[in-house]
Design a protein around this motif. Structure first.
Motif, PDB file in Angstrom:
ATOM      1  N   VAL A  20       0.726  -1.102   0.045  1.00 20.10           N
ATOM      2  CA  VAL A  20      -0.049   0.014  -0.061  1.00 20.10           C
ATOM      3  C   VAL A  20       1.033   1.274  -0.078  1.00 20.10           C
ATOM      4  CG1 VAL A  20      -1.880   1.360   1.156  1.00 20.10           C
ATOM      5  CG2 VAL A  20      -1.680  -1.068   1.200  1.00 20.10           C
ATOM      6  N   GLU A  21       0.432   2.318  -0.787  1.00 19.37           N
ATOM      7  CA  GLU A  21       1.253   3.529  -0.855  1.00 19.37           C
ATOM      8  C   GLU A  21       0.510   4.689  -0.355  1.00 19.37           C
ATOM      9  OE1 GLU A  21       4.105   2.631  -4.761  1.00 19.37           O
ATOM     10  OE2 GLU A  21       2.095   3.513  -5.114  1.00 19.37           O
ATOM     11  N   ILE A  22       0.981   5.589   0.252  1.00 18.60           N
ATOM     12  CA  ILE A  22       0.194   6.555   0.805  1.00 18.60           C
ATOM     13  C   ILE A  22       0.969   7.972   0.185  1.00 18.60           C
ATOM     14  CG2 ILE A  22      -0.588   8.008   2.869  1.00 18.60           C
ATOM     15  CD1 ILE A  22      -1.476   5.035   2.856  1.00 18.60           C
ATOM     16  N   ALA A  23      -0.058   9.089   0.137  1.00 18.10           N
ATOM     17  CA  ALA A  23       0.609  10.195  -0.401  1.00 18.10           C
ATOM     18  C   ALA A  23      -0.606  11.235   0.257  1.00 18.10           C
ATOM     19  CB  ALA A  23       0.444  10.427  -1.898  1.00 18.10           C
ATOM     20  N   GLU A  24      -0.079  12.488   0.413  1.00 19.07           N
ATOM     21  CA  GLU A  24      -1.115  13.696   0.614  1.00 19.07           C
ATOM     22  C   GLU A  24      -1.308  14.590  -0.768  1.00 19.07           C
ATOM     23  OE1 GLU A  24       0.543  16.133   3.448  1.00 19.07           O
ATOM     24  OE2 GLU A  24       2.570  15.791   3.230  1.00 19.07           O
ATOM     25  N   HIS A  25      -2.384  15.128  -0.734  1.00 13.02           N
ATOM     26  CA  HIS A  25      -2.669  15.980  -1.752  1.00 13.02           C
ATOM     27  C   HIS A  25      -3.938  16.989  -1.318  1.00 13.02           C
ATOM     28  CE1 HIS A  25      -2.674  17.206  -5.956  1.00 13.02           C
ATOM     29  NE2 HIS A  25      -4.082  16.931  -6.120  1.00 13.02           N
ATOM     30  N   ASN A  26      -4.028  18.163  -1.359  1.00 18.67           N
ATOM     31  CA  ASN A  26      -4.945  18.876  -1.327  1.00 18.67           C
ATOM     32  C   ASN A  26      -5.786  18.644  -0.013  1.00 18.67           C
ATOM     33  OD1 ASN A  26      -4.507  20.094  -3.730  1.00 18.67           O
ATOM     34  ND2 ASN A  26      -6.120  19.141  -4.916  1.00 18.67           N
ATOM     35  N   ASP A  27      -5.135  18.611   1.132  1.00 17.01           N
ATOM     36  CA  ASP A  27      -5.564  18.428   2.580  1.00 17.01           C
ATOM     37  C   ASP A  27      -6.110  16.968   2.636  1.00 17.01           C
ATOM     38  OD1 ASP A  27      -4.439  20.885   3.557  1.00 17.01           O
ATOM     39  OD2 ASP A  27      -6.349  21.630   2.839  1.00 17.01           O
ATOM     40  N   ALA A  28      -5.915  16.086   1.655  1.00 21.30           N
ATOM     41  CA  ALA A  28      -6.575  14.473   1.745  1.00 21.30           C
ATOM     42  C   ALA A  28      -5.346  13.670   1.805  1.00 21.30           C
ATOM     43  CB  ALA A  28      -7.302  14.426   0.471  1.00 21.30           C
ATOM     44  N   ILE A  29      -5.424  12.435   2.275  1.00 22.73           N
ATOM     45  CA  ILE A  29      -4.631  11.379   2.125  1.00 22.73           C
ATOM     46  C   ILE A  29      -5.171  10.471   1.024  1.00 22.73           C
ATOM     47  CG2 ILE A  29      -3.633   9.418   3.454  1.00 22.73           C
ATOM     48  CD1 ILE A  29      -2.884  12.162   4.466  1.00 22.73           C
ATOM     49  N   LEU A  30      -4.319  10.185   0.214  1.00 22.91           N
ATOM     50  CA  LEU A  30      -4.618   9.045  -0.932  1.00 22.91           C
ATOM     51  C   LEU A  30      -3.663   7.754  -0.594  1.00 22.91           C
ATOM     52  CD1 LEU A  30      -3.665  11.628  -3.538  1.00 22.91           C
ATOM     53  CD2 LEU A  30      -5.782  11.502  -2.657  1.00 22.91           C
ATOM     54  N   MET A  31      -4.652   6.780  -1.044  1.00 16.53           N
ATOM     55  CA  MET A  31      -4.064   5.366  -0.817  1.00 16.53           C
ATOM     56  C   MET A  31      -3.899   4.478  -2.037  1.00 16.53           C
ATOM     57  SD  MET A  31      -5.617   4.632   2.973  1.00 16.53           S
ATOM     58  CE  MET A  31      -7.257   5.099   2.935  1.00 16.53           C
ATOM     59  N   ARG A  32      -3.253   3.789  -2.342  1.00 18.31           N
ATOM     60  CA  ARG A  32      -3.227   2.990  -3.485  1.00 18.31           C
ATOM     61  C   ARG A  32      -2.234   1.729  -3.106  1.00 18.31           C
ATOM     62  NH1 ARG A  32       0.377   5.772  -8.393  1.00 18.31           N
ATOM     63  NH2 ARG A  32       2.518   5.336  -7.123  1.00 18.31           N
ATOM     64  N   GLU A  33      -2.566   0.607  -4.103  1.00 17.21           N
ATOM     65  CA  GLU A  33      -1.694  -0.546  -4.129  1.00 17.21           C
ATOM     66  C   GLU A  33      -0.958  -0.325  -5.106  1.00 17.21           C
ATOM     67  OE1 GLU A  33      -3.666  -4.276  -3.745  1.00 17.21           O
ATOM     68  OE2 GLU A  33      -5.200  -3.482  -2.554  1.00 17.21           O
ATOM     69  N   SER A  34       0.481  -1.018  -5.012  1.00 11.68           N
ATOM     70  CA  SER A  34       1.200  -0.547  -5.918  1.00 11.68           C
ATOM     71  C   SER A  34       1.291  -1.204  -7.119  1.00 11.68           C
ATOM     72  CB  SER A  34       2.786  -0.958  -5.200  1.00 11.68           C
ATOM     73  OG  SER A  34       2.824  -2.402  -4.865  1.00 11.68           O
ATOM     74  N   ASP A  35       0.427  -2.296  -6.969  1.00 10.92           N
ATOM     75  CA  ASP A  35       0.316  -3.244  -8.350  1.00 10.92           C
ATOM     76  C   ASP A  35      -1.135  -2.899  -9.174  1.00 10.92           C
ATOM     77  OD1 ASP A  35      -1.447  -4.102  -6.404  1.00 10.92           O
ATOM     78  OD2 ASP A  35      -1.354  -6.504  -6.685  1.00 10.92           O
ATOM     79  N   ASP A  36      -1.723  -2.030  -8.551  1.00 10.67           N
ATOM     80  CA  ASP A  36      -2.912  -1.311  -9.164  1.00 10.67           C
ATOM     81  C   ASP A  36      -3.014   0.074  -9.014  1.00 10.67           C
ATOM     82  OD1 ASP A  36      -5.053  -0.857 -10.655  1.00 10.67           O
ATOM     83  OD2 ASP A  36      -6.489  -1.817  -9.145  1.00 10.67           O
ATOM     84  N   PRO A  37      -1.934   0.954  -9.628  1.00  8.98           N
ATOM     85  CA  PRO A  37      -1.858   2.416  -9.084  1.00  8.98           C
ATOM     86  C   PRO A  37      -2.944   3.379  -9.757  1.00  8.98           C
ATOM     87  CG  PRO A  37      -0.139   1.576 -11.018  1.00  8.98           C
ATOM     88  CD  PRO A  37      -0.831   0.555 -10.574  1.00  8.98           C
ATOM     89  N   ASN A  38      -3.971   2.981 -10.435  1.00  7.17           N
ATOM     90  CA  ASN A  38      -4.917   3.714 -10.955  1.00  7.17           C
ATOM     91  C   ASN A  38      -5.938   3.740  -9.942  1.00  7.17           C
ATOM     92  OD1 ASN A  38      -3.494   4.827 -13.279  1.00  7.17           O
ATOM     93  ND2 ASN A  38      -3.893   2.829 -14.148  1.00  7.17           N
ATOM     94  N   ALA A  39      -6.132   2.737  -9.232  1.00  6.91           N
ATOM     95  CA  ALA A  39      -7.328   2.634  -8.219  1.00  6.91           C
ATOM     96  C   ALA A  39      -6.763   3.388  -6.732  1.00  6.91           C
ATOM     97  CB  ALA A  39      -7.565   1.031  -7.936  1.00  6.91           C
ATOM     98  N   VAL A  40      -7.137   4.635  -6.875  1.00 10.48           N
ATOM     99  CA  VAL A  40      -6.987   5.471  -5.645  1.00 10.48           C
ATOM    100  C   VAL A  40      -8.113   5.656  -4.867  1.00 10.48           C
ATOM    101  CG1 VAL A  40      -6.085   7.737  -4.999  1.00 10.48           C
ATOM    102  CG2 VAL A  40      -4.868   6.525  -7.041  1.00 10.48           C
ATOM    103  N   THR A  41      -7.799   5.366  -3.378  1.00  8.47           N
ATOM    104  CA  THR A  41      -8.996   5.775  -2.461  1.00  8.47           C
ATOM    105  C   THR A  41      -8.540   7.087  -1.678  1.00  8.47           C
ATOM    106  OG1 THR A  41      -9.416   3.410  -1.905  1.00  8.47           O
ATOM    107  CG2 THR A  41      -9.980   4.931  -0.303  1.00  8.47           C
ATOM    108  N   THR A  42      -9.420   8.026  -1.444  1.00  8.07           N
ATOM    109  CA  THR A  42      -9.175   9.159  -0.687  1.00  8.07           C
ATOM    110  C   THR A  42      -9.755   9.199   0.681  1.00  8.07           C
ATOM    111  OG1 THR A  42      -8.893  10.305  -2.762  1.00  8.07           O
ATOM    112  CG2 THR A  42      -9.381  11.663  -0.785  1.00  8.07           C
ATOM    113  N   THR A  43      -9.248  10.029   1.611  1.00 13.48           N
ATOM    114  CA  THR A  43      -9.932  10.043   2.967  1.00 13.48           C
ATOM    115  C   THR A  43      -9.412  11.145   3.542  1.00 13.48           C
ATOM    116  OG1 THR A  43     -10.322   8.880   4.861  1.00 13.48           O
ATOM    117  CG2 THR A  43      -8.085   8.711   4.117  1.00 13.48           C
ATOM    118  N   SER A  44      -9.911  11.498   4.624  1.00 12.64           N
ATOM    119  CA  SER A  44      -9.348  12.827   5.324  1.00 12.64           C
ATOM    120  C   SER A  44      -8.293  12.596   6.291  1.00 12.64           C
ATOM    121  CB  SER A  44     -10.633  13.482   6.216  1.00 12.64           C
ATOM    122  OG  SER A  44     -10.971  12.498   7.300  1.00 12.64           O
ATOM    123  N   ARG A  45      -7.520  13.493   6.667  1.00 13.14           N
ATOM    124  CA  ARG A  45      -6.324  13.438   7.839  1.00 13.14           C
ATOM    125  C   ARG A  45      -7.057  12.818   8.911  1.00 13.14           C
ATOM    126  NH1 ARG A  45      -1.518  15.320   6.873  1.00 13.14           N
ATOM    127  NH2 ARG A  45      -1.389  16.698   4.504  1.00 13.14           N
TER     128      ARG A  45
END
Length: 65
Positions: A20-45
């Motif tokens: 699982v990979e994590i990033a921050e963008h526009n005050d949100a937390i993004l999560m994705r799986e490295s083997d499916d990088p186009n499937a991104v989940t967004t949540t709040s901090r």
């Protein structure tokens, strides 16, 4: 102006693959799986912080057995 998303993997990932990979963008937390990088989940901090607190407390340990 576009902001590049900088993904971060856990140092506990097996060779950096299939994790699982994590990033921050526009005050949100993004999560994705490295083997499916186009499937991104967004949540709040706030929600992400609650999840991390649960992980640290061992609430999800049963998913790793």
């Amino acid at each position: 102006m576009s902001t590049e998303i900088k993904w971060q993997k856990s140092s506990f990932s097996e060779g950096g693959a299939q994790c699982v990979e994590i990033a921050e963008h526009n005050d949100a937390i993004l999560m994705r799986e490295s083997d499916d990088p186009n499937a991104v989940t967004t949540t709040s901090r706030t929600k992400f912080a609650a999840f991390i607190a649960g992980v640290k407390a061992g609430e999800f340990d049963h998913f790793t057995n």
